[in-house]
Design a protein around this motif. Structure first.
Motif, PDB file in Angstrom:
ATOM      1  N   SER A  76     -19.214  15.446  -4.243  1.00 30.73           N
ATOM      2  CA  SER A  76     -19.400  14.285  -3.243  1.00 30.73           C
ATOM      3  C   SER A  76     -20.692  13.434  -3.740  1.00 30.73           C
ATOM      4  CB  SER A  76     -19.454  14.793  -1.868  1.00 30.73           C
ATOM      5  OG  SER A  76     -18.502  15.735  -1.416  1.00 30.73           O
TER       6      SER A  76
ATOM      7  N   ILE B  22      -0.077   4.299  -3.768  1.00 39.64           N
ATOM      8  CA  ILE B  22      -1.431   4.567  -3.538  1.00 39.64           C
ATOM      9  C   ILE B  22      -2.215   4.060  -4.757  1.00 39.64           C
ATOM     10  CG2 ILE B  22      -3.390   6.157  -3.624  1.00 39.64           C
ATOM     11  CD1 ILE B  22      -3.059   6.066  -0.820  1.00 39.64           C
ATOM     12  N   MET B  23      -3.157   3.057  -4.612  1.00 39.69           N
ATOM     13  CA  MET B  23      -3.564   2.379  -5.783  1.00 39.69           C
ATOM     14  C   MET B  23      -4.638   3.538  -6.675  1.00 39.69           C
ATOM     15  SD  MET B  23      -5.106  -1.195  -4.713  1.00 39.69           S
ATOM     16  CE  MET B  23      -5.035  -0.776  -3.087  1.00 39.69           C
ATOM     17  N   PRO B  24      -4.722   3.220  -7.873  1.00 40.50           N
ATOM     18  CA  PRO B  24      -5.577   4.004  -8.585  1.00 40.50           C
ATOM     19  C   PRO B  24      -6.995   4.198  -8.064  1.00 40.50           C
ATOM     20  CG  PRO B  24      -5.175   2.131  -9.734  1.00 40.50           C
ATOM     21  CD  PRO B  24      -4.286   2.033  -8.681  1.00 40.50           C
ATOM     22  N   VAL B  25      -7.576   5.358  -7.895  1.00 39.17           N
ATOM     23  CA  VAL B  25      -8.935   5.239  -7.125  1.00 39.17           C
ATOM     24  C   VAL B  25      -9.995   5.181  -8.167  1.00 39.17           C
ATOM     25  CG1 VAL B  25      -9.952   6.494  -5.060  1.00 39.17           C
ATOM     26  CG2 VAL B  25      -7.719   7.409  -5.945  1.00 39.17           C
ATOM     27  N   LEU B  26     -11.263   4.802  -7.763  1.00 39.60           N
ATOM     28  CA  LEU B  26     -12.177   4.547  -8.425  1.00 39.60           C
ATOM     29  C   LEU B  26     -12.945   5.856  -8.933  1.00 39.60           C
ATOM     30  CD1 LEU B  26     -13.923   1.484  -6.681  1.00 39.60           C
ATOM     31  CD2 LEU B  26     -12.211   1.523  -8.206  1.00 39.60           C
ATOM     32  N   ASN B  27     -13.383   6.527  -8.012  1.00 39.77           N
ATOM     33  CA  ASN B  27     -14.148   7.828  -8.408  1.00 39.77           C
ATOM     34  C   ASN B  27     -13.236   8.736  -8.739  1.00 39.77           C
ATOM     35  OD1 ASN B  27     -13.229   7.196  -5.755  1.00 39.77           O
ATOM     36  ND2 ASN B  27     -14.886   8.123  -4.816  1.00 39.77           N
ATOM     37  N   PRO B  28     -13.987   9.612  -9.565  1.00 41.02           N
ATOM     38  CA  PRO B  28     -13.157  10.820  -9.949  1.00 41.02           C
ATOM     39  C   PRO B  28     -12.270  11.656  -9.135  1.00 41.02           C
ATOM     40  CG  PRO B  28     -15.588  11.250  -9.683  1.00 41.02           C
ATOM     41  CD  PRO B  28     -15.382   9.848  -9.603  1.00 41.02           C
ATOM     42  N   ASP B  29     -11.092  11.459  -9.005  1.00 41.22           N
ATOM     43  CA  ASP B  29     -10.225  11.685  -7.919  1.00 41.22           C
ATOM     44  C   ASP B  29     -10.246  13.089  -7.688  1.00 41.22           C
ATOM     45  OD1 ASP B  29      -6.858  10.821  -6.945  1.00 41.22           O
ATOM     46  OD2 ASP B  29      -8.511  11.489  -5.831  1.00 41.22           O
ATOM     47  N   ARG B  30     -10.765  13.404  -6.563  1.00 39.57           N
ATOM     48  CA  ARG B  30     -11.053  14.800  -5.864  1.00 39.57           C
ATOM     49  C   ARG B  30      -9.200  15.144  -5.626  1.00 39.57           C
ATOM     50  NH1 ARG B  30     -12.525  17.070  -1.982  1.00 39.57           N
ATOM     51  NH2 ARG B  30     -11.465  15.761  -0.317  1.00 39.57           N
ATOM     52  N   GLN B  31      -8.366  14.351  -5.241  1.00 40.67           N
ATOM     53  CA  GLN B  31      -7.160  14.671  -4.800  1.00 40.67           C
ATOM     54  C   GLN B  31      -6.361  15.605  -5.866  1.00 40.67           C
ATOM     55  OE1 GLN B  31      -6.217  11.604  -2.692  1.00 40.67           O
ATOM     56  NE2 GLN B  31      -5.698  12.583  -0.877  1.00 40.67           N
TER      57      GLN B  31
ATOM     58  N   ASN C  37       0.720  -1.314  -0.049  1.00 38.46           N
ATOM     59  CA  ASN C  37       0.258   0.046   0.220  1.00 38.46           C
ATOM     60  C   ASN C  37       0.801   1.303   0.042  1.00 38.46           C
ATOM     61  OD1 ASN C  37      -2.565  -0.974  -0.157  1.00 38.46           O
ATOM     62  ND2 ASN C  37      -2.817  -1.490   2.202  1.00 38.46           N
TER      63      ASN C  37
END
Lengths: 339, 339, 339
Positions: free
Chosen positions: C187, C166-175, C162
């Motif tokens: 949100s 950081i694994m690719p995130v599912l949702n449109p990445d806010r970061q 981990n």
């Protein structure tokens, strides 16, 4: 439109989680609403004069009968009224009405009497003086005084009885036990006290404790007769010590007595402050719940007789029988008086 | 004492779970109480005459202002009154008052207007006629008529606006995705960590996190196979960092692998300490859930194979397959050892 | 009674909200009970000697199988036992049994192994030494040691995996989004509609939908300004279609407009009848919420202006501004009328 004096009213629609699978609202749900109404009205009253602020803690609930079952989808109306005040305690009478908003049918389901004691918020342990209420006539005050004296005596007696011998252990393995014995149906649960169980000042609401007690009593009753069971009444409950957030509460129930149509279950609540090492585990509350068993039309069924296995169980059965007969006699006397 | 005609009142003490960490009661908690009071009074009114029974469904809430904040420990008094009836709808006006039972201070926090339509219970889709109310003077009725016409117009306009073009959706639009792909079933939720999610020391219970993870995994599984699905197993879960109260937790799930009778879903938990600016968002937990699909008799159903759309999905599928075969081998070995 | 040494037992009746619409108890409900029992027994054990007080935090759950489904109305018995202690961690084994109290049938539904680490309460971050337990024979200790080593290795491996990416995130990445843009704060949540969300006739209470909408709007507002935010008003909301039990509701929010002291958030509710294949996903409700930001004294703070990134966002901002000015004018007119 809001009556904010010595009356308080609360109403709520009954949801699936308030009831058992047949749709009967749990007695514990009703006890919890009764205590919420009582807690609000007595806390408000005890803060009605200037001076120290306080929160009213439940000290005792008088014997309560469940006159009619309530169902999911009905609206419960809970109204509370202050009926007597002593120097340090408040008597609240609460009526519960069920309303079927589709048919308009209304039924009185409960009448309860609760006693509260106001604890100071600034100075823990100190008890506040209760502002006196006005009585509409001297008889009213006189009768309240009698009720006050009677409950005070009973509280003292229970305290002594609980003090001398912590009751023996419940939870041996049910699985190897014979059906209809005390050991077969006895049950216990534990619950970690969280924020939503508590008042703003981190003490468990009396109503939360009563709801857990009713849950265990209901499981004991269902194990014994394997039918749809409902709470019929609860004997007077005394709250000797307050339970704080973070405690683990263990609630244990065992059957003590069966008549033809009813079962009596003794419920014991112990509190264990997990982290707080100074205080040990303590017995917080004990009470007797009476349950009946209903068929599909809602008519009472015969209860399988309790099989007694030792002397102690015989003794408890006789004590239960005495309570049963005493309550029966009281109900009869009341009926005659009303006629 | 119970006013059961065209008025209805409800009151409830505000608990930690009703509020944010600073103690302000959520607007959503108040809106929910307002609607409960409105639903009860309008359902009761529409069933006040003989004939078909009905339930009043919320059709519209007028613009609502939150005039004063409400706090934990205060009592919310919600009173509802029917102020206008058309042939097929009921207007309810609701006032919310907060009462501090320690100081006695009271404040009007909200005034809301809601419209309900009574739906027949026996004949789904049919709308019942509303019994008319009596107005104290003709002006009252006239003003109600105007409010009725205004809201009807606005409802029609919104309906048209919504009808002609479904607004662009925020989240990765599942609707344009092909069935049985990873993108079609992937789901995520956010949850604001509240007091009852936490230990006494304000850290989220591991069990609460696992419950949210299972909820998302279950929705992914149900979206994929549109049947009754149940959790079959959960792979080892490691909790690397603790999550604190007030964080927003986002839980996302995507399908990684399907065998004949099971699906594997990867669930990722990220925590975002909203206000605590120093710490950033962090990955708190990840895990693999395995689900099966059941028919009405509870027997396992075949799972529609997952359609893979890119190299990364192929890679994750192969990893899932390896975990699946490894677990299968373990189970077999255990069975043999037990024989 | 409850053995308060190294055993712990918890039981609870399964309610409608613990299960899906077919009556199967959610895996997540069971995982939550398992962790509650584990947390209690390990916290109690780690506080059994004098010295610093601590709370046991969940560090790891081993792979868990769900052997049999559990149903509403059954009693879940969860029993936990401490089976190994290292210097800084506790292994707890938990068994779950389902009991049908009507037929008496019992089934083992789960066996789980959890690892806890005791964190000091007085000195945040410090890990307490765990009091050792006694083993009935040396083999028991030896096997525990092996399990301890195995899980330690696996924890280290996951941490590394981990850690490095950081694994690719599912949702449109806010970061990856810039602060104060629409994309940064937007949100969404999903919620599976359960029995207590519904009327007796299985339609979602309008109040439940509004509460979810306010929850999402609040998270959008908090993400934008990272302060204590409260609901100031809600625009008129129209409910065009009713949502039924078993639907998955997705609630999405995005900021549309900011003035000096307020933010407007658009909230969209879509409903998806998962299993009911005939009907598709539909737009159920949309609304505009206005939030303000408060400082510690409860005074309104300035809102960081919204950064607009494309034409559509500019268009929505202008529409929001129009609503804002219209409402301001209305409030002023009302004030004048009242004077």
């Amino acid at each position: 439109m809001l009556e904010m004096g010595s009356h308080h009213q609360l109403s709520r629609i009954m949801r699936p989680d308030d009831a058992n699978i047949v749709g009967n609202v749990h007695g514990g749900t009703i006890l919890k609403m009764i205590e919420e109404a009582g807690g609000i009205i007595s806390t408000r009253h005890c803060n009605s004069l200037p001076g120290d602020r306080c929160v009213a803690a439940l000290a005792r609930v008088e014997r309560t009968d469940f006159l009619h079952p309530m169902f999911i989808g009905e609206v419960a109306h809970v109204s509370a009224e202050i009926t007597y005040t002593s120097r340090h305690s408040v008597e609240v009478q609460v009526n519960v009405l069920s309303e079927n908003i589709l048919t308009g049918a209304k039924k009185v389901t409960n009448k309860a009497t609760l006693w509260y004691v106001p604890f100071c918020l600034q100075n823990v342990g100190k008890i506040i003086e209760v502002p006196p209420i006005e009585y509409s006539n001297p008889e009213q005050e006189e009768e309240g005084k009698k009720r006050y004296a009677a409950q005070k005596l009973d509280r003292l007696e229970t305290k002594e009885r609980n003090g001398d011998a912590i009751m023996p252990v419940l939870n041996p393995d049910r699985q190897t036990k014979e059906a209809y014995t005390v050991a077969f149906s006895q049950s216990s649960l534990i619950h970690l006290v969280g924020p939503s169980d508590c008042t703003l000042h981190s003490y468990v609401h009396g109503g939360v404790t009563m709801k857990l007690m009713d849950e265990v009593a209901g499981i004991v009753a269902a194990r014994h007769c394997k039918t749809n069971i409902v709470t019929a009444s609860v004997d007077a409950i005394n709250f000797h010590r307050k339970i704080k957030i973070g405690c683990v509460v263990s609630v244990s129930g065992r059957m003590t007595f069966t008549s033809n149509k009813s079962m009596e279950i003794e419920v014991i609540v112990d509190a264990d402050p997990l982290v707080d090492a100074e205080k040990g585990k303590f017995r917080a509350v004990t009470a007797f719940f009476t349950y009946i068993s209903l068929d599909k039309e809602g008519k009472p069924l015969a209860i399988p007789p309790l099989k007694l296995e030792n002397e102690e169980e015989h003794k408890r059965f006789e004590e239960g029988k005495a309570r049963y007969l005493q309550n029966k006699a009281k109900r009869l006397a009341e009926k005659e008086r009303q006629q």
